[in-house]
Design a protein around this motif. Structure first.
Motif, PDB file in Angstrom:
ATOM      1  N   VAL A   1       0.856  -1.175   0.000  1.00  0.00           N
ATOM      2  CA  VAL A   1       0.000   0.000   0.000  1.00  0.00           C
ATOM      3  C   VAL A   1       0.899   1.233   0.000  1.00  0.00           C
ATOM      4  O   VAL A   1       1.720   1.418   0.892  1.00  0.00           O
ATOM      5  CB  VAL A   1      -0.922   0.007   1.240  1.00  0.00           C
ATOM      6  CG1 VAL A   1      -1.778   1.250   1.253  1.00  0.00           C
ATOM      7  CG2 VAL A   1      -1.784  -1.237   1.249  1.00  0.00           C
ATOM      8  N   TRP A   2       0.756   2.061  -1.009  1.00  0.00           N
ATOM      9  CA  TRP A   2       1.604   3.241  -1.161  1.00  0.00           C
ATOM     10  C   TRP A   2       0.884   4.467  -0.605  1.00  0.00           C
ATOM     11  O   TRP A   2      -0.300   4.647  -0.841  1.00  0.00           O
ATOM     12  CB  TRP A   2       1.910   3.473  -2.634  1.00  0.00           C
ATOM     13  CG  TRP A   2       2.748   2.406  -3.219  1.00  0.00           C
ATOM     14  CD1 TRP A   2       2.329   1.228  -3.737  1.00  0.00           C
ATOM     15  CD2 TRP A   2       4.169   2.394  -3.314  1.00  0.00           C
ATOM     16  NE1 TRP A   2       3.389   0.489  -4.156  1.00  0.00           N
ATOM     17  CE2 TRP A   2       4.536   1.183  -3.908  1.00  0.00           C
ATOM     18  CE3 TRP A   2       5.148   3.292  -2.954  1.00  0.00           C
ATOM     19  CZ2 TRP A   2       5.858   0.856  -4.145  1.00  0.00           C
ATOM     20  CZ3 TRP A   2       6.466   2.963  -3.190  1.00  0.00           C
ATOM     21  CH2 TRP A   2       6.800   1.757  -3.787  1.00  0.00           C
ATOM     22  N   PRO A   3       1.590   5.336   0.113  1.00  0.00           N
ATOM     23  CA  PRO A   3       0.978   6.588   0.565  1.00  0.00           C
ATOM     24  C   PRO A   3       0.669   7.494  -0.619  1.00  0.00           C
ATOM     25  O   PRO A   3       1.178   7.304  -1.721  1.00  0.00           O
ATOM     26  CB  PRO A   3       2.044   7.220   1.456  1.00  0.00           C
ATOM     27  CG  PRO A   3       3.007   6.137   1.766  1.00  0.00           C
ATOM     28  CD  PRO A   3       2.924   5.147   0.653  1.00  0.00           C
ATOM     29  N   ASP A   4      -0.128   8.512  -0.356  1.00  0.00           N
ATOM     30  CA  ASP A   4      -0.461   9.469  -1.409  1.00  0.00           C
ATOM     31  C   ASP A   4       0.785  10.200  -1.880  1.00  0.00           C
ATOM     32  O   ASP A   4       1.744  10.376  -1.147  1.00  0.00           O
ATOM     33  CB  ASP A   4      -1.474  10.502  -0.888  1.00  0.00           C
ATOM     34  CG  ASP A   4      -2.829   9.887  -0.610  1.00  0.00           C
ATOM     35  OD1 ASP A   4      -3.134   8.856  -1.221  1.00  0.00           O
ATOM     36  OD2 ASP A   4      -3.565  10.459   0.218  1.00  0.00           O
ATOM     37  N   ARG A   5       0.747  10.650  -3.125  1.00  0.00           N
ATOM     38  CA  ARG A   5       1.887  11.365  -3.698  1.00  0.00           C
ATOM     39  C   ARG A   5       2.150  12.673  -2.942  1.00  0.00           C
ATOM     40  O   ARG A   5       3.289  13.084  -2.779  1.00  0.00           O
ATOM     41  CB  ARG A   5       1.618  11.643  -5.168  1.00  0.00           C
ATOM     42  CG  ARG A   5       2.804  12.160  -5.920  1.00  0.00           C
ATOM     43  CD  ARG A   5       2.612  11.896  -7.400  1.00  0.00           C
ATOM     44  NE  ARG A   5       3.776  12.168  -8.171  1.00  0.00           N
ATOM     45  CZ  ARG A   5       4.840  11.372  -8.264  1.00  0.00           C
ATOM     46  NH1 ARG A   5       4.873  10.271  -7.565  1.00  0.00           N
ATOM     47  NH2 ARG A   5       5.857  11.682  -9.028  1.00  0.00           N
ATOM     48  N   GLU A   6       1.083  13.321  -2.475  1.00  0.00           N
ATOM     49  CA  GLU A   6       1.244  14.576  -1.744  1.00  0.00           C
ATOM     50  C   GLU A   6       1.991  14.363  -0.434  1.00  0.00           C
ATOM     51  O   GLU A   6       2.658  15.260   0.064  1.00  0.00           O
ATOM     52  CB  GLU A   6      -0.120  15.210  -1.444  1.00  0.00           C
ATOM     53  CG  GLU A   6      -0.871  15.689  -2.668  1.00  0.00           C
ATOM     54  CD  GLU A   6      -1.638  14.559  -3.351  1.00  0.00           C
ATOM     55  OE1 GLU A   6      -1.972  13.561  -2.682  1.00  0.00           O
ATOM     56  OE2 GLU A   6      -1.872  14.675  -4.555  1.00  0.00           O
ATOM     57  N   ALA A   7       1.886  13.185   0.135  1.00  0.00           N
ATOM     58  CA  ALA A   7       2.583  12.888   1.391  1.00  0.00           C
ATOM     59  C   ALA A   7       4.026  12.459   1.143  1.00  0.00           C
ATOM     60  O   ALA A   7       4.906  12.745   1.958  1.00  0.00           O
ATOM     61  CB  ALA A   7       1.841  11.796   2.147  1.00  0.00           C
ATOM     62  N   MET A   8       4.287  11.783   0.052  1.00  0.00           N
ATOM     63  CA  MET A   8       5.624  11.238  -0.196  1.00  0.00           C
ATOM     64  C   MET A   8       6.571  12.226  -0.861  1.00  0.00           C
ATOM     65  O   MET A   8       7.778  12.135  -0.666  1.00  0.00           O
ATOM     66  CB  MET A   8       5.524   9.982  -1.068  1.00  0.00           C
ATOM     67  CG  MET A   8       4.981   8.774  -0.344  1.00  0.00           C
ATOM     68  SD  MET A   8       5.981   8.265   1.045  1.00  0.00           S
ATOM     69  CE  MET A   8       7.419   7.642   0.215  1.00  0.00           C
ATOM     70  N   ASP A   9       6.071  13.162  -1.656  1.00  0.00           N
ATOM     71  CA  ASP A   9       6.947  14.081  -2.380  1.00  0.00           C
ATOM     72  C   ASP A   9       7.869  14.899  -1.466  1.00  0.00           C
ATOM     73  O   ASP A   9       9.072  14.970  -1.728  1.00  0.00           O
ATOM     74  CB  ASP A   9       6.127  15.007  -3.285  1.00  0.00           C
ATOM     75  CG  ASP A   9       5.783  14.352  -4.605  1.00  0.00           C
ATOM     76  OD1 ASP A   9       6.389  13.305  -4.920  1.00  0.00           O
ATOM     77  OD2 ASP A   9       4.913  14.883  -5.320  1.00  0.00           O
ATOM     78  N   PRO A  10       7.367  15.505  -0.390  1.00  0.00           N
ATOM     79  CA  PRO A  10       8.299  16.261   0.469  1.00  0.00           C
ATOM     80  C   PRO A  10       9.340  15.371   1.144  1.00  0.00           C
ATOM     81  O   PRO A  10      10.500  15.764   1.286  1.00  0.00           O
ATOM     82  CB  PRO A  10       7.389  16.912   1.517  1.00  0.00           C
ATOM     83  CG  PRO A  10       6.028  16.861   0.950  1.00  0.00           C
ATOM     84  CD  PRO A  10       5.990  15.703   0.028  1.00  0.00           C
ATOM     85  N   ILE A  11       8.959  14.166   1.516  1.00  0.00           N
ATOM     86  CA  ILE A  11       9.897  13.252   2.172  1.00  0.00           C
ATOM     87  C   ILE A  11      10.988  12.830   1.194  1.00  0.00           C
ATOM     88  O   ILE A  11      12.175  12.814   1.537  1.00  0.00           O
ATOM     89  CB  ILE A  11       9.147  12.028   2.729  1.00  0.00           C
ATOM     90  CG1 ILE A  11       8.205  12.464   3.851  1.00  0.00           C
ATOM     91  CG2 ILE A  11      10.116  10.969   3.234  1.00  0.00           C
ATOM     92  CD1 ILE A  11       7.274  11.386   4.318  1.00  0.00           C
ATOM     93  N   LEU A  12      10.597  12.510  -0.021  1.00  0.00           N
ATOM     94  CA  LEU A  12      11.578  12.096  -1.020  1.00  0.00           C
ATOM     95  C   LEU A  12      12.493  13.254  -1.433  1.00  0.00           C
ATOM     96  O   LEU A  12      13.679  13.052  -1.689  1.00  0.00           O
ATOM     97  CB  LEU A  12      10.866  11.497  -2.232  1.00  0.00           C
ATOM     98  CG  LEU A  12      10.123  10.187  -1.967  1.00  0.00           C
ATOM     99  CD1 LEU A  12       9.375   9.737  -3.220  1.00  0.00           C
ATOM    100  CD2 LEU A  12      11.074   9.112  -1.493  1.00  0.00           C
TER     101      LEU A  12
END
Length: 100
Positions: free
Chosen positions: A25-36
């Motif tokens: 299950v992948w988190p939303d793109r809005e949640a992952m972009d700042p972390i990445l």
């Protein structure tokens, strides 16, 4: 006999987000972009530090070689820099895996 009342759906009984093949299950793109993005900046800073340490180790090795004192100091710094780069890369890979 008592009538059965319909209860509103609970917040805990929501549908699971869609999974990609493999069941992850992948988190939303809005949640992952700042972390990445932050991870990319940190990896750039770490790579710059390792390159700087390797250049400094080469400088120390050249100075020790020219003074005929042996090459122990620079060679040890090369080894420490290589081990630190391996540990940093492994930690980043494990951290990325745990974020999924």
């Amino acid at each position: 006999m008592r009538p059965v009342l319909a209860t509103p759906p609970s917040l805990l009984a929501q549908e699971a987000p869609p999974a990609r093949p493999g069941g992850i299950v992948w988190p939303d793109r809005e949640a992952m972009d700042p972390i990445l993005t932050l991870g990319g900046y940190l990896m750039f800073a770490a790579a710059a530090a390792f390159i700087g340490a390797a250049i400094w180790a080469g400088f120390e090795t050249a100075l020790c070689y020219r003074a005929a004192r042996g090459v122990n100091v620079g060679v040890i710094r090369y080894g420490v820099t290589a081990i630190a780069a391996i540990v940093c890369t492994s930690a980043t890979a494990i951290g990325g895996w745990l974020l999924i």
